[in-house]
Design a protein around this motif. Structure first.
Motif, mmCIF file in Angstrom:
data_model
loop_
_atom_site.group_PDB
_atom_site.id
_atom_site.type_symbol
_atom_site.label_atom_id
_atom_site.label_comp_id
_atom_site.label_asym_id
_atom_site.label_seq_id
_atom_site.Cartn_x
_atom_site.Cartn_y
_atom_site.Cartn_z
ATOM 1 N N GLY A 69 -17.686 39.077 -10.170
ATOM 2 C CA GLY A 69 -19.046 39.472 -10.493
ATOM 3 C C GLY A 69 -19.273 40.961 -10.409
ATOM 4 N N ARG A 70 -20.524 41.334 -10.510
ATOM 5 C CA ARG A 70 -20.912 42.749 -10.544
ATOM 6 C C ARG A 70 -20.438 43.499 -9.301
ATOM 7 N N ALA A 123 -24.928 35.071 -14.681
ATOM 8 C CA ALA A 123 -24.445 36.133 -13.799
ATOM 9 C C ALA A 123 -23.230 35.640 -13.038
ATOM 10 N N ASN A 124 -22.140 36.399 -13.098
ATOM 11 C CA ASN A 124 -20.904 36.019 -12.409
ATOM 12 C C ASN A 124 -20.949 36.454 -10.940
ATOM 13 N N GLY A 125 -20.136 35.798 -10.137
ATOM 14 C CA GLY A 125 -20.007 36.166 -8.744
ATOM 15 C C GLY A 125 -20.693 35.228 -7.773
ATOM 16 N N HIS A 126 -21.377 34.196 -8.296
ATOM 17 C CA HIS A 126 -22.117 33.270 -7.432
ATOM 18 C C HIS A 126 -21.504 31.865 -7.446
ATOM 19 N N ALA A 135 -15.761 31.575 -14.620
ATOM 20 C CA ALA A 135 -16.944 32.383 -14.340
ATOM 21 C C ALA A 135 -18.135 31.839 -15.114
ATOM 22 N N SER A 136 -19.312 32.123 -14.633
ATOM 23 C CA SER A 136 -20.538 31.592 -15.230
ATOM 24 C C SER A 136 -20.645 31.917 -16.717
ATOM 25 N N THR A 137 -20.343 33.153 -17.086
ATOM 26 C CA THR A 137 -20.534 33.555 -18.480
ATOM 27 C C THR A 137 -19.576 32.849 -19.437
ATOM 28 N N TYR A 177 -23.026 36.432 -1.680
ATOM 29 C CA TYR A 177 -22.695 35.475 -2.737
ATOM 30 C C TYR A 177 -23.936 34.799 -3.318
ATOM 31 N N ASP A 205 -27.725 34.742 -5.283
ATOM 32 C CA ASP A 205 -28.297 35.455 -6.428
ATOM 33 C C ASP A 205 -29.655 36.037 -6.043
ATOM 34 N N GLY A 260 -22.927 29.001 -11.290
ATOM 35 C CA GLY A 260 -23.531 30.296 -11.567
ATOM 36 C C GLY A 260 -24.786 30.520 -10.762
#
Length: 513
Positions: free
Chosen positions: A435-436, A413-416, A488-490, A260, A262, A407
């Motif tokens: 995220g990715r 970047a998503n997922g964090h 999500a971050s974006t 999780y 970055d 983020g």
């Protein structure tokens, strides 16, 4: 005349006339307002201070402040990242209301900040050091268009003395610089170590303003002990203090990267690197402590300690390999928990308080201590915890502090993303996932007292079911209050920013530029 128009009226009036006009319009400006000196480090964690129990830390001046003043030993950073912290510090609002959701964005100036309140209340303001609220390009910190913050609205009310820069962490060897009123980079004389030079400027500011009939509000934003941790970035005399000191990896150290985290939190680290990095970190901290002592001595020499509120804190901590992570940007103790000390001779008590102090609480707490409680902006989302420094119970003592991450550290970047609630005893956290790498949603629950390195996840433990549910409810209530639906971050990039400049917020709490 309403409050807003009174404020504008006072801004346009000299100090002497303003005081008379304020009385005529019923605007109560406190007499003999105390000076305020706000000192904060970058990336100094609570656990690396001597008063917190670290025997390898050389922090006698900070330790003395902790003994003689109010030690808020449960203070945390509401979002443990540089820019997000600073936005919350100045506004008293959470990241979900400032829009400063990652580093390297440009702050929307349409907030009522602590600098505005202080200026309107008749304070001379001074700001020295790192700003980190004016970027709009990733990795282009040294561009004067990002580094120089022009006089006006983007200084967020700090209208007086200015010797600052947006971002850099070159401290030594002539590379460090600052700006005053132009894009010209001013380098410190004789290649002086940056914290030493900044302290020289702070002491000079204190001496000059000690003769003024107006109170002053000075902020010194030090860059240390933030990396890069290289011997050539620290004076040799401080590196020599730690050349033979051995640092063991933390008890929760892991070379397995946190999925999780970055790219910055998952940088390559091993015990040998950690050894060298920590020697530099502790050397920088020892120098920082020396400079804090110099400022306290200056206030004493000028006879100002009895009329000056001194605050020392940090924007966030450092993981040093704990949970496989480096840097900050996580709710774990090493990153989120920070020193927060308040000293006002004859006023604050020598007390260690466990009240939950969050970044958003700093602004209302300082204004309350200074006698400006009625001037705390209505939109502030924190609460005053000033009474704790006076040895009293606070009218509203938060049961837990709300922490958030929106983020990765500085990239979209998503997922964090995560949210957390922290009390002195427990920490509850939720990773959003996605995220990715399509990470799953994850919950954690730690007993901070029994498990200070947060290695035993109790979220599914039957014996803690009621506490887990209580923290879930607390966090959901806070998110609803803040209109935070955990995007999500974006999402923030698409709805709040243009070219990394913050244009609007989801809550609509400030005007667009």
């Amino acid at each position: 005349m309403n409050k807003i128009s009174r404020r504008k009226f006072l801004q346009r009036t000299s100090a002497a006339v303003a005081a008379t006009a304020a009385a005529n319009f019923g605007y109560a400006m406190p007499e003999n307002k105390p000076n305020i000196v706000f000192l904060f480090a970058d990336q100094l964690r609570y656990a690396s201070c001597g008063y917190a129990g670290d025997e390898k830390a050389h922090t006698p001046n900070i330790d003395k402040m902790a003994r003689d003043g109010a030690n808020y030993r449960q203070a945390v950073s509401s979002m443990p990242v540089c820019s997000a912290y600073r936005a919350s510090l100045f506004t008293g609002k959470y990241t979900s209301s400032t829009g400063m959701v990652i580093n390297e964005l440009r702050m929307n100036p349409n907030h009522r900040c602590i600098g505005h309140v202080a200026t309107d209340a008749g304070y001379n303001t001074g700001y020295i050091g790192k700003w980190h609220l004016y970027a709009n390009e990733l990795g282009d910190h040294y561009n004067p268009d990002n580094s120089f913050i022009p006089r006006g609205k983007h200084r967020l009310g700090f209208d007086g003395y200015w010797a600052a820069y947006n971002f850099h962490h070159d401290y030594y060897g002539g590379a460090a610089y600052y700006h005053t009123e132009s894009k010209e980079k001013i380098h410190y004389e004789d290649n002086k170590f940056e914290p030493d030079a900044q302290t020289d400027m702070a002491i000079d500011y204190i001496k000059k303003n000690s003769k003024s009939n107006k109170p002053f509000y000075l902020t010194v934003s030090y860059g240390t002990p933030h990396d890069p941790w290289q011997p050539n970035n620290v004076p040799e005399e401080y590196m020599d203090m730690y050349k033979d000191v051995e640092f063991d990896p933390p008890k929760n150290y892991s070379q397995k990267k946190d999925p999780y985290g970055d790219g910055w939190s998952n940088v390559d680290q091993n015990p040998e690197k950690l050894q060298n990095w920590m020697r530099c970190y502790y050397a920088m901290t020892a120098n920082l402590d020396w400079n804090i002592g110099r400022i306290m001595s200056s206030l004493k020499d000028q006879g100002l300690l009895e009329n000056t509120i001194v605050v020392f804190t940090s924007d966030h901590g450092e993981m040093f390999g704990g949970h496989g992570r480096m840097k900050k940007n996580i709710f774990y103790e090493e990153a989120a928990r920070v020193p927060f000390l308040v000293y006002w001779k004859g006023k604050t008590k020598p007390v260690a308080t466990d009240v939950c102090m969050n970044t958003v609480d700093i602004m209302p707490t300082i204004l309350d201590l200074a006698g400006l409680k009625t001037e705390i902006p209505d939109e502030v989302e924190g609460v005053s915890l000033a009474n704790a420094a006076l040895g009293e119970k606070c009218p509203a003592e938060p049961e837990a502090a709300f922490l958030m991450n929106t983020g990765a550290c500085a990239v979209w970047a998503n997922g964090h993303e995560w949210r957390a609630m922290r009390s002195p005893k427990y920490t509850y956290g939720v990773f959003r996932g996605g995220g990715r790498d399509n990470l799953p949603r994850k919950e954690v629950f730690y007993d901070n007292k029994k498990d200070p390195y947060q290695q035993n996840n109790l979220v599914n433990d039957p014996g803690h079911k009621k506490e887990v549910e209580r923290f879930r409810r607390m966090m959901m209530a806070k998110m609803i209050e803040l209109n935070d639906d955990f995007p999500a971050s974006t999402w923030y990039r698409e709805h709040w920013t243009q070219n990394r400049i913050i244009k609007a917020s989801a809550r609509g709490k400030f005007k667009t530029i």
